[in-house]
Write an enzyme that holds these catalytic residues in place. Structure first.
Site, short mmCIF file in Angstrom:
data_model
loop_
_atom_site.label_atom_id
_atom_site.label_comp_id
_atom_site.label_asym_id
_atom_site.label_seq_id
_atom_site.Cartn_x
_atom_site.Cartn_y
_atom_site.Cartn_z
N HIS A 1 23.37 35.35 -4.90
CA HIS A 1 23.84 34.58 -6.05
C HIS A 1 23.26 33.17 -5.97
CE1 HIS A 1 27.65 37.16 -7.08
NE2 HIS A 1 26.56 37.91 -6.88
N GLU B 1 24.56 30.18 -6.08
CA GLU B 1 25.23 29.21 -5.22
C GLU B 1 24.95 29.49 -3.74
OE1 GLU B 1 26.55 31.05 -7.64
OE2 GLU B 1 28.23 30.07 -8.64
N CYS C 1 31.79 32.81 -8.49
CA CYS C 1 32.53 34.06 -8.24
C CYS C 1 33.29 33.90 -6.91
CB CYS C 1 31.56 35.23 -8.18
SG CYS C 1 30.64 35.32 -6.62
N CYS D 1 30.93 33.27 -3.86
CA CYS D 1 30.32 31.95 -3.84
C CYS D 1 31.36 30.86 -3.60
CB CYS D 1 29.57 31.70 -5.15
SG CYS D 1 28.13 32.77 -5.31
ZN LIG Z 1 28.61 34.32 -6.84
#
Ligand SMILES: [Zn+2]
Length: 169
Positions: free
Chosen positions: A66, A68, A96, A99
């Site tokens: 992801h 981040e 999310c 993250c």
């Molecule tokens: Zn994430």
């Protein structure tokens, strides 16, 4: 007379924030054209970008890639530290649960986000089920989670606990 400097300071402060968020958004848009998901993030320390990340889950076959997490990895590598407590993250979307966890582990001091998780859910990126899972008792979660060999597993914890020269984090 007295108000002017603080207004100017706030204006400059907001300009900086706008600049970094714009960078994160640009990364998210470019990433769509480069085969990745619509997410981008930058990590800033003392008005300098120290890490950038975009979502590369499908491109790299990495479910943890992801924006981040990728930005945290880059910033930590660049700065040579696992502690990013003097850094801020600008992410094109509300993080999310994975993250968010990574951000807390990295101790980033502020999170700025563009889109909300509701916006993300509307285009097929719904992470609510993970938040729901976290709230459930461990034996009621959708992925069976069972404790085995605790008496062996604890040995590493004992080694750590007794180690004199460990780097605590
Ligand atoms: Zn994430």
């Amino acid at each position: 007379m007295k108000k002017a400097p603080s207004c100017l300071a706030k204006f400059l402060f907001d300009m900086e924030k706008t600049k970094w968020m714009t960078e994160a958004i640009e990364l998210s848009k470019n990433n769509v054209n480069n085969g990745g998901g619509p997410f981008g993030a930058v990590i800033v320390r003392n008005n300098v970008i120290v890490g950038r990340g975009v979502n590369r889950v499908t491109v790299n076959c990495d479910p943890t890639a992801h924006a981040e997490v990728t930005a945290i990895r880059e910033a930590s590598k660049n700065l040579g530290t696992f502690d990013l407590s003097d850094c801020e993250i600008y992410t094109s979307c509300e993080p999310c649960p994975m993250c968010l966890g990574a951000i807390y582990w990295a101790r980033l001091k502020t999170i700025y986000y563009g889109n909300t998780k509701v916006d993300a859910a509307k285009i097929g990126f719904d992470d609510q089920f993970i938040y729901d899972e976290i709230d459930r008792p461990i034996n009621e979660r959708s992925i069976p989670t069972k404790q085995i060999l605790p008496e062996k597993a604890i040995e590493a914890f004992k080694l750590w606990d007794e180690k004199d020269d460990k780097i605590e984090y």
